[in-house]
Design a protein around this motif. Structure first.
Motif, short mmCIF file in Angstrom:
data_model
loop_
_atom_site.label_atom_id
_atom_site.label_comp_id
_atom_site.label_asym_id
_atom_site.label_seq_id
_atom_site.Cartn_x
_atom_site.Cartn_y
_atom_site.Cartn_z
N GLU A 37 0.90 -1.28 0.02
CA GLU A 37 0.10 0.07 0.04
C GLU A 37 0.96 1.27 0.13
O GLU A 37 0.33 2.57 -0.79
CB GLU A 37 -0.77 0.50 1.30
CG GLU A 37 -2.25 -0.78 1.17
CD GLU A 37 -2.83 -1.07 2.52
OE1 GLU A 37 -3.66 -1.63 2.47
OE2 GLU A 37 -2.54 -0.24 3.54
N HIS A 38 1.78 1.46 1.01
CA HIS A 38 3.04 1.90 0.55
C HIS A 38 3.31 2.58 -0.70
O HIS A 38 3.49 4.01 -0.91
CB HIS A 38 3.87 1.83 2.00
CG HIS A 38 5.81 2.87 1.57
ND1 HIS A 38 4.92 4.22 2.61
CD2 HIS A 38 6.22 3.64 0.97
CE1 HIS A 38 6.22 4.81 2.69
NE2 HIS A 38 7.04 4.51 1.45
N PHE A 39 3.80 1.67 -1.52
CA PHE A 39 4.58 2.53 -2.65
C PHE A 39 3.30 2.83 -3.80
O PHE A 39 3.60 2.70 -5.04
CB PHE A 39 5.73 1.40 -2.98
CG PHE A 39 6.69 1.62 -2.18
CD1 PHE A 39 7.85 1.98 -2.37
CD2 PHE A 39 7.17 0.09 -1.47
CE1 PHE A 39 8.98 2.23 -1.74
CE2 PHE A 39 8.39 0.13 -0.49
CZ PHE A 39 8.35 1.36 -0.52
N ILE A 40 2.38 2.40 -3.44
CA ILE A 40 1.10 2.70 -4.45
C ILE A 40 0.49 4.02 -3.83
O ILE A 40 0.46 5.04 -5.08
CB ILE A 40 0.35 1.45 -4.61
CG1 ILE A 40 0.75 0.42 -5.20
CG2 ILE A 40 -1.33 2.26 -5.25
CD1 ILE A 40 -0.74 -0.72 -4.48
N LEU A 41 0.43 4.29 -2.86
CA LEU A 41 0.24 5.86 -2.35
C LEU A 41 1.20 6.88 -2.16
O LEU A 41 0.86 7.96 -2.13
CB LEU A 41 -0.78 5.10 -0.76
CG LEU A 41 -2.24 4.89 -0.55
CD1 LEU A 41 -2.05 4.29 0.51
CD2 LEU A 41 -2.73 5.80 -1.57
N VAL A 42 1.96 6.23 -2.31
CA VAL A 42 3.65 7.30 -1.68
C VAL A 42 3.87 8.57 -2.98
O VAL A 42 4.14 9.64 -3.07
CB VAL A 42 5.01 7.70 -1.25
CG1 VAL A 42 5.43 6.31 -2.38
CG2 VAL A 42 5.86 8.19 -0.69
N PRO A 43 3.68 7.57 -3.99
CA PRO A 43 3.49 8.88 -5.00
C PRO A 43 2.81 9.97 -5.58
O PRO A 43 3.13 11.24 -6.34
CB PRO A 43 3.56 7.17 -6.45
CG PRO A 43 4.40 6.12 -6.70
CD PRO A 43 3.49 6.32 -4.68
N SER A 44 1.34 8.70 -5.42
CA SER A 44 0.37 10.20 -5.42
C SER A 44 0.86 11.63 -4.27
O SER A 44 0.69 12.23 -4.88
CB SER A 44 -1.10 9.66 -5.08
OG SER A 44 -1.21 9.25 -2.82
N TYR A 45 1.46 11.50 -2.89
CA TYR A 45 1.69 12.41 -2.04
C TYR A 45 2.77 12.91 -2.74
O TYR A 45 2.48 13.73 -2.84
CB TYR A 45 2.31 11.86 -1.46
CG TYR A 45 2.47 12.47 -0.02
CD1 TYR A 45 1.53 13.22 1.06
CD2 TYR A 45 3.75 13.06 0.31
CE1 TYR A 45 2.03 13.77 1.85
CE2 TYR A 45 4.95 14.04 0.95
CZ TYR A 45 4.08 14.77 1.87
OH TYR A 45 4.35 14.99 2.61
N ALA A 46 4.00 12.28 -3.03
CA ALA A 46 5.09 13.07 -3.90
C ALA A 46 5.15 13.96 -5.07
O ALA A 46 4.64 15.13 -4.98
CB ALA A 46 5.74 12.23 -4.44
N ILE A 47 3.88 13.40 -6.16
CA ILE A 47 2.95 13.48 -7.10
C ILE A 47 2.54 15.36 -6.66
O ILE A 47 2.31 16.41 -7.28
CB ILE A 47 2.03 13.53 -8.33
CG1 ILE A 47 3.16 12.48 -8.82
CG2 ILE A 47 1.99 14.13 -8.56
CD1 ILE A 47 2.24 11.21 -9.50
N SER A 48 2.58 15.23 -5.96
CA SER A 48 0.48 16.07 -5.10
C SER A 48 1.52 17.30 -4.85
O SER A 48 1.46 18.69 -5.54
CB SER A 48 -0.38 15.79 -4.21
OG SER A 48 -0.90 15.01 -4.75
N LEU A 49 2.07 16.79 -3.88
CA LEU A 49 3.42 17.71 -3.21
C LEU A 49 4.22 18.59 -4.13
O LEU A 49 4.50 20.24 -3.93
CB LEU A 49 4.06 17.52 -2.32
CG LEU A 49 5.45 18.72 -1.39
CD1 LEU A 49 4.47 19.55 -0.59
CD2 LEU A 49 5.93 17.56 -0.13
N SER A 50 4.83 18.19 -5.33
CA SER A 50 5.27 18.76 -6.11
C SER A 50 4.66 19.56 -7.01
O SER A 50 5.64 20.55 -7.58
CB SER A 50 6.62 17.15 -7.20
OG SER A 50 6.90 16.52 -5.83
#
Length: 290
Positions: free
Chosen positions: A200-213
């Motif tokens: 779950e972590h490695f599926i959700l973490v890109p959405s966080y990084a993309i949003s913040l970026s």
């Protein structure tokens, strides 16, 4: 029959050899380049493109698995192998190809080279296919190298869209790498429900990084001053609070360390912005992209 490494601790040797080879290629590329800031921007853009592909191919759809046997946790070991491939081996070579202006024939040779490396890794059993096929690598690598060549031309021409995406990729790559380090040190974990699995972590973490970026890129686009940086800082805290409120993330880092890291990264992102756009950014470009 494939040739399996007799001792798993030797799995890392082929990865280390490729790391040294491609690091040498990158060093030579920077030595030959007259505009090292643009080359760094191109490199980070190449890594960003590779990371986006890896998100779908590896994180979501499990196309293959790496076995460098560098980290004890198999999941992190797999992701580390992907990082070595998508952040070093392929992008470093793409930059080398672009700087030396190898052209379409050289790009085809690059595809053949990585296809042969893939076949070797499969035989050594340090890399495993699920649904991925080597022919995909053979076809996609020349396309990727061609995109790198064209991207460099558009950066030189100061294309506003490419510059915007480049800044976004530079921030996204930095965020993704930091989040991997935090996760590997058990400081942060994304997920759903009470128990957050690493899948779950490695599926959700890109959405966080993309949003913040994306938020950081938009905030720093028109102005690169302390007000803009403060806005990014506050929005980042707000985004973290939203993820915590929704129980999508668990963090163990000390609050003081968190603020220091966030402060330093925002300063770095402001520097990225200057490398991409220069100290004085053309107002009309901001208006075109925004």
């Amino acid at each position: 029959m494939g040739y399996i490494m007799k001792n798993p601790k030797y799995n890392k040797i082929p990865f280390i050899i490729l790391l040294l080879i491609h690091s040498a290629l990158l060093c030579y590329s920077f030595y030959k380049s007259k505009d090292k800031r643009q080359l760094f921007t191109l490199l980070m853009s190449n890594i960003g493109l590779a990371y986006l592909l890896e998100f779908f191919v590896l994180n979501l759809f499990k196309a293959y698995k790496y076995k460098p046997r560098i980290l004890k946790n198999n999941y992190f070991d797999d992701i580390l192998g992907a990082i070595l491939s998508q952040a070093i081996f392929v992008p470093f070579t793409a930059v080398f190809s672009t700087v030396l202006k190898i052209g379409w024939f050289g790009n085809l040779l690059g595809g053949l080279y990585f296809a042969l490396v893939e076949v070797l890794f499969l035989r050594l059993r340090i890399y495993k296919h699920y649904w991925w096929k080597t022919v995909y690598t053979l076809v996609l690598i020349p396309i990727y190298f061609t995109i790198s060549d064209r991207w460099n031309v558009l950066l030189r021409k100061r294309n506003p869209v490419i510059r915007f995406i480049s800044l976004f990729f530079m921030i996204m790559v930095t965020e993704a790498n930091l989040l991997f380090l935090f996760a590997a040190s058990r400081k942060i974990r994304f997920g759903l429900g009470r128990y957050h699995s690493w899948n779950e972590h490695f599926i959700l973490v890109p959405s966080y990084a993309i949003s913040l970026s994306f938020i950081s890129t938009m905030s720093l686009l028109k102005q690169n001053n302390w007000i803009s940086k403060l806005r990014v800082f506050l929005i980042t805290i707000g985004l973290d609070l939203v993820f915590r409120k929704l129980t999508l993330v668990k963090e163990k880092s000390h609050i003081g360390n968190y603020f220091i890291i966030r402060f330093l990264t925002i300063i770095l992102y402001g520097q990225y912005r200057e490398w991409v756009y220069g100290i004085k950014k053309e107002t009309e470009e901001c208006e075109d992209v925004a």
